[in-house]
Every structure is written in structure tokens, then in C-alpha cells.
Design a protein around this motif. Structure first.
Motif, short mmCIF file in Angstrom:
data_model
loop_
_atom_site.label_atom_id
_atom_site.label_comp_id
_atom_site.label_asym_id
_atom_site.label_seq_id
_atom_site.Cartn_x
_atom_site.Cartn_y
_atom_site.Cartn_z
N THR A 94 75.09 91.96 131.74
CA THR A 94 73.71 91.77 131.29
C THR A 94 73.49 90.34 130.81
O THR A 94 72.44 89.74 131.08
CB THR A 94 73.38 92.76 130.14
N LEU A 95 74.47 89.78 130.13
CA LEU A 95 74.37 88.40 129.66
C LEU A 95 74.26 87.44 130.83
O LEU A 95 73.44 86.51 130.80
CB LEU A 95 75.59 88.04 128.80
N GLY A 96 75.05 87.67 131.86
CA GLY A 96 74.97 86.81 133.06
C GLY A 96 73.59 86.85 133.67
O GLY A 96 73.01 85.81 134.03
N LEU A 97 73.03 88.06 133.81
CA LEU A 97 71.67 88.19 134.37
C LEU A 97 70.64 87.51 133.47
O LEU A 97 69.72 86.85 133.96
CB LEU A 97 71.32 89.68 134.55
N THR A 98 70.81 87.69 132.17
CA THR A 98 69.87 87.08 131.22
C THR A 98 69.95 85.56 131.30
O THR A 98 68.91 84.87 131.24
CB THR A 98 70.17 87.56 129.79
N GLN A 99 71.15 85.01 131.45
CA GLN A 99 71.29 83.57 131.56
C GLN A 99 70.63 83.04 132.84
O GLN A 99 69.98 81.99 132.82
CB GLN A 99 72.77 83.17 131.53
N GLU A 100 70.78 83.79 133.93
CA GLU A 100 70.12 83.38 135.18
C GLU A 100 68.60 83.42 135.03
O GLU A 100 67.89 82.51 135.47
CB GLU A 100 70.56 84.30 136.33
N THR A 101 68.11 84.48 134.39
CA THR A 101 66.67 84.60 134.17
C THR A 101 66.17 83.46 133.28
O THR A 101 65.10 82.89 133.53
CB THR A 101 66.34 85.96 133.52
N LEU A 102 66.93 83.14 132.25
CA LEU A 102 66.56 82.05 131.36
C LEU A 102 66.50 80.72 132.11
O LEU A 102 65.55 79.94 131.93
CB LEU A 102 67.55 81.95 130.19
N LYS A 103 67.47 80.48 132.96
CA LYS A 103 67.49 79.23 133.73
C LYS A 103 66.25 79.14 134.63
O LYS A 103 65.58 78.11 134.69
CB LYS A 103 68.77 79.17 134.58
N THR A 104 65.95 80.24 135.32
CA THR A 104 64.77 80.27 136.20
C THR A 104 63.49 80.05 135.39
O THR A 104 62.59 79.30 135.80
CB THR A 104 64.69 81.63 136.94
N THR A 105 63.42 80.70 134.23
CA THR A 105 62.23 80.56 133.37
C THR A 105 62.09 79.13 132.87
O THR A 105 60.97 78.59 132.81
CB THR A 105 62.34 81.54 132.19
N GLU A 106 63.21 78.51 132.50
CA GLU A 106 63.17 77.11 132.04
C GLU A 106 62.67 76.19 133.16
O GLU A 106 61.87 75.28 132.91
CB GLU A 106 64.56 76.67 131.57
N GLU A 107 63.12 76.44 134.39
CA GLU A 107 62.67 75.62 135.52
C GLU A 107 61.17 75.80 135.76
O GLU A 107 60.45 74.82 136.00
CB GLU A 107 63.45 76.00 136.80
N LEU A 108 60.70 77.06 135.67
CA LEU A 108 59.25 77.31 135.83
C LEU A 108 58.46 76.63 134.72
O LEU A 108 57.39 76.06 134.97
CB LEU A 108 58.97 78.82 135.82
N LYS A 109 58.98 76.69 133.51
CA LYS A 109 58.29 76.06 132.38
C LYS A 109 58.16 74.55 132.61
O LYS A 109 57.09 73.97 132.40
CB LYS A 109 59.08 76.33 131.09
N THR A 110 59.24 73.95 133.06
CA THR A 110 59.21 72.51 133.33
C THR A 110 58.18 72.20 134.42
O THR A 110 57.40 71.24 134.29
CB THR A 110 60.61 72.03 133.76
N THR A 111 58.16 73.01 135.46
CA THR A 111 57.19 72.80 136.55
C THR A 111 55.77 72.95 136.03
O THR A 111 54.89 72.11 136.34
CB THR A 111 57.44 73.83 137.68
N TYR A 112 55.50 73.98 135.24
CA TYR A 112 54.14 74.19 134.70
C TYR A 112 53.74 73.05 133.78
O TYR A 112 52.58 72.60 133.80
CB TYR A 112 54.05 75.53 133.95
N HIS A 113 54.67 72.55 132.96
CA HIS A 113 54.34 71.42 132.08
C HIS A 113 53.97 70.18 132.90
O HIS A 113 53.00 69.46 132.55
CB HIS A 113 55.51 71.09 131.13
N ARG A 114 54.72 69.94 133.97
CA ARG A 114 54.38 68.80 134.82
C ARG A 114 52.98 68.96 135.40
O ARG A 114 52.20 68.02 135.42
CB ARG A 114 55.41 68.67 135.96
N GLN A 115 52.69 70.15 135.91
CA GLN A 115 51.38 70.40 136.52
C GLN A 115 50.27 70.28 135.48
O GLN A 115 49.20 69.70 135.76
CB GLN A 115 51.33 71.78 137.18
#
Length: 136
Positions: A94-115
């Protein structure tokens, strides 16, 4: 009774009856096979050794019971350990999945901030141009 078992042997001159426990008692002492034996002392020693044997038997019974309890406790601890190990593996997954989800979410956040920053800059430029146009 003993005399009947020996028969006539005691009466024969060449054969002597085997010496039995002679009982010439005097104050708890008897003669046995040519030696003086203190019956009272022997009985005391026998009582002490019997008590010691009983105590040892009781200790063995208690130790067996303790060993059975310890065996049961170890069995339940092993089962608990297995259950906890299984749960730990699940949590790691579960921790591994959560870390992957967090990484994806962080990337989306960065993209949205740029936009958002790009849109904000474009809107600011557009508003300035409109104000400049309206001001003329």
C-alpha cells in the motif's frame, strides 16, 4: 515360616543355614550380615530421601506444566508474528502504491501551477493592453 522353607538343613552338621537377618535388637540397632545397623537412622534417611523424591516429582510436574504453557505461548506468538508479517507486507504494498500516487499528483500539481502562472501572465498582459486601449 522361614524355618519351614529351609527344611532340615539347619539340623545337618556339614551344612549351615544361610544367615538371615539376625534380629538381636538393642536400642534400634540390629546385626545384619555381621554389621551393626541403626534402623532408626536408616528410617530417617529413607523418610528424607522419600520427601526429596516427592519434592522433585512435584517440581518436575510444575516444570512440565510451565513448559506446556510456554509452548502454547510460543505457538500463539508465532501465529501473531505470521499475521503481523503478512500485515506488514500488505502495508508495504500500500505504501508503494501511495508513493506512486503522490509522485503522479506532485507532477500534476507542478503542471497546473505552470499553466495557472502562464494564464495569469497572459491575462495580466491582456488587461494592461485593454486598459492602455481604453485610456487612449
Amino acid at each position: 515360616q522361614v524355618e519351614h522353607l529351609l527344611g532340615n538343613r539347619a539340623l545337618l552338621p556339614s551344612l549351615t543355614a544361610p544367615p538371615m537377618a539376625e534380629s538381636s535388637e538393642s536400642g534400634g540397632l540390629i546385626v545384619f550380615n555381621g554389621a551393626m545397623v541403626d534402623v532408626g537412622s536408616m528410617m530417617t534417611k529413607l523418610d528424607k530421601s522419600e520427601k526429596a523424591r516427592e519434592e522433585i516429582e512435584q517440581k518436575l510436574i510444575m516444570l512440565d506444566a510451565k513448559m506446556d504453557e510456554d509452548t502454547k505461548a510460543m505457538g500463539s506468538m508465532e501465529q501473531a508474528n505470521k499475521a503481523l508479517s503478512k500485515e506488514l507486507e500488505e502495508v508495504k504494498g500500500t505504501l508503494g502504491l501511495t508513493q506512486e500516487t503522490l509522485k503522479t499528483t506532485e507532477e500534476l500539481k507542478t503542471t497546473y501551477h505552470r499553466q495557472i502562472n502562464t494564464c495569469a501572465g497572459s491575462l495580466t498582459s491582456a488587461v494592461k493592453e485593454l486598459l492602455a486601449t481604453l485610456g487612449k
